[in-house]
Design a protein around this motif. Structure first.
Motif, PDB file in Angstrom:
ATOM      1  N   ASN A 197       1.378  29.404 -11.409  1.00 19.83           N
ATOM      2  CA  ASN A 197       0.358  30.125 -10.535  1.00 19.83           C
ATOM      3  C   ASN A 197      -0.984  29.146 -10.465  1.00 19.83           C
ATOM      4  OD1 ASN A 197      -0.558  30.182 -13.134  1.00 19.83           O
ATOM      5  ND2 ASN A 197      -0.763  32.648 -13.357  1.00 19.83           N
ATOM      6  N   LEU A 198      -0.913  28.123 -11.157  1.00 23.01           N
ATOM      7  CA  LEU A 198      -1.854  27.152 -11.012  1.00 23.01           C
ATOM      8  C   LEU A 198      -1.978  26.770  -9.522  1.00 23.01           C
ATOM      9  CD1 LEU A 198      -4.217  24.948 -11.867  1.00 23.01           C
ATOM     10  CD2 LEU A 198      -2.134  23.609 -12.131  1.00 23.01           C
ATOM     11  N   ASP A 199      -1.020  26.212  -8.763  1.00 24.52           N
ATOM     12  CA  ASP A 199      -0.879  25.985  -7.585  1.00 24.52           C
ATOM     13  C   ASP A 199      -1.377  27.287  -6.539  1.00 24.52           C
ATOM     14  OD1 ASP A 199      -0.062  23.402  -7.870  1.00 24.52           O
ATOM     15  OD2 ASP A 199       1.996  24.077  -8.016  1.00 24.52           O
ATOM     16  N   LEU A 200      -1.054  28.493  -6.828  1.00 24.94           N
ATOM     17  CA  LEU A 200      -1.364  29.605  -6.184  1.00 24.94           C
ATOM     18  C   LEU A 200      -2.764  29.805  -6.161  1.00 24.94           C
ATOM     19  CD1 LEU A 200       1.650  31.798  -7.303  1.00 24.94           C
ATOM     20  CD2 LEU A 200       1.534  30.565  -5.192  1.00 24.94           C
ATOM     21  N   VAL A 201      -3.402  29.842  -7.282  1.00 30.33           N
ATOM     22  CA  VAL A 201      -4.863  29.679  -7.370  1.00 30.33           C
ATOM     23  C   VAL A 201      -5.809  28.770  -6.625  1.00 30.33           C
ATOM     24  CG1 VAL A 201      -6.875  29.663  -9.131  1.00 30.33           C
ATOM     25  CG2 VAL A 201      -4.750  30.824  -9.716  1.00 30.33           C
ATOM     26  N   ARG A 217      -2.130  27.602 -21.184  1.00 30.16           N
ATOM     27  CA  ARG A 217      -0.580  27.641 -21.016  1.00 30.16           C
ATOM     28  C   ARG A 217      -0.355  26.311 -20.290  1.00 30.16           C
ATOM     29  NH1 ARG A 217       1.115  33.535 -18.855  1.00 30.16           N
ATOM     30  NH2 ARG A 217       0.135  34.820 -20.435  1.00 30.16           N
ATOM     31  N   LEU A 218      -1.233  25.649 -19.650  1.00 32.27           N
ATOM     32  CA  LEU A 218      -1.047  24.432 -19.029  1.00 32.27           C
ATOM     33  C   LEU A 218      -0.470  23.404 -19.981  1.00 32.27           C
ATOM     34  CD1 LEU A 218      -4.025  24.342 -16.670  1.00 32.27           C
ATOM     35  CD2 LEU A 218      -1.858  25.049 -16.202  1.00 32.27           C
ATOM     36  N   ALA A 274      -5.505  19.324 -14.001  1.00 33.56           N
ATOM     37  CA  ALA A 274      -5.672  20.795 -13.355  1.00 33.56           C
ATOM     38  C   ALA A 274      -7.086  21.085 -13.033  1.00 33.56           C
ATOM     39  CB  ALA A 274      -4.842  21.596 -14.003  1.00 33.56           C
ATOM     40  N   LEU A 275      -7.830  20.790 -14.086  1.00 35.07           N
ATOM     41  CA  LEU A 275      -9.082  21.228 -14.040  1.00 35.07           C
ATOM     42  C   LEU A 275      -9.959  20.304 -12.768  1.00 35.07           C
ATOM     43  CD1 LEU A 275     -11.681  22.828 -15.002  1.00 35.07           C
ATOM     44  CD2 LEU A 275     -11.943  21.005 -16.837  1.00 35.07           C
TER      45      LEU A 275
END
Length: 160
Positions: free
Chosen positions: A41-45, A65-66, A73-74
């Motif tokens: 869901n990182l990519d989805l956000v 959870r990353l 990611a940040l």
């Protein structure tokens, strides 16, 4: 009548699944839920943040959870947020393992944003990161609340 290959049908189904998942994340954000990020869901956000027709006033994300290979990611999240700097009022980033690049990205975003609230709890921010944030926050006319609980900020960072 033309038929679709299995691969094409699967890809269409997967794209529709992404749209549904993005809609679900958007609904969670709209009601003020904390979105716990993982690889999927990182990519989805990030896709959601880049969608111009989705209004977001407050965003609260948990990055605990990353995995360790997602240290950037940040930075990617902040880059996606840049187009929303004037509409976003509150930002909560919890549990991200920040590095100098991450804190720099946050600092740069804060300088151009109209945030009234910022929470960076449990992000492993050290003195150097706190000093960089303080420099970015000095010209801010909008920020009313700042949360930096449970970081690695010592006396030097706190004094900034």
């Amino acid at each position: 009548a033309p038929t679709m290959s299995r691969n094409a049908a699967h890809e269409m189904e997967e794209l529709h699944g992404d749209d549904q998942e993005i809609d679900n994340i958007y609904k969670d954000i709209q009601i003020g839920s904390i979105v716990c990020l993982d690889t999927r869901n990182l990519d989805l956000v990030i896709q959601l943040l880049r969608h111009p027709n989705r209004r977001i006033k407050t965003l609260i994300l948990n990055g605990e959870r990353l995995t360790s290979d997602q240290t950037n990611a940040l930075v990617h999240l902040i880059e996606a947020l840049e187009s929303r700097s004037s509409e976003l009022e509150g930002l909560g980033l919890h549990g991200f393992s920040t590095n100098n690049e991450g804190v720099h990205a946050i600092s740069k975003f804060v300088k151009t944003s109209s945030l009234s609230g910022l929470c960076l709890c449990h992000c492993k921010i050290d003195d150097a990161g706190a000093i960089g944030l303080a420099d970015a926050l000095k010209p801010s006319q909008h920020l009313e609340t700042l949360g930096l609980q449970d970081n690695k900020i010592g006396f030097e960072g706190a004094a900034a």
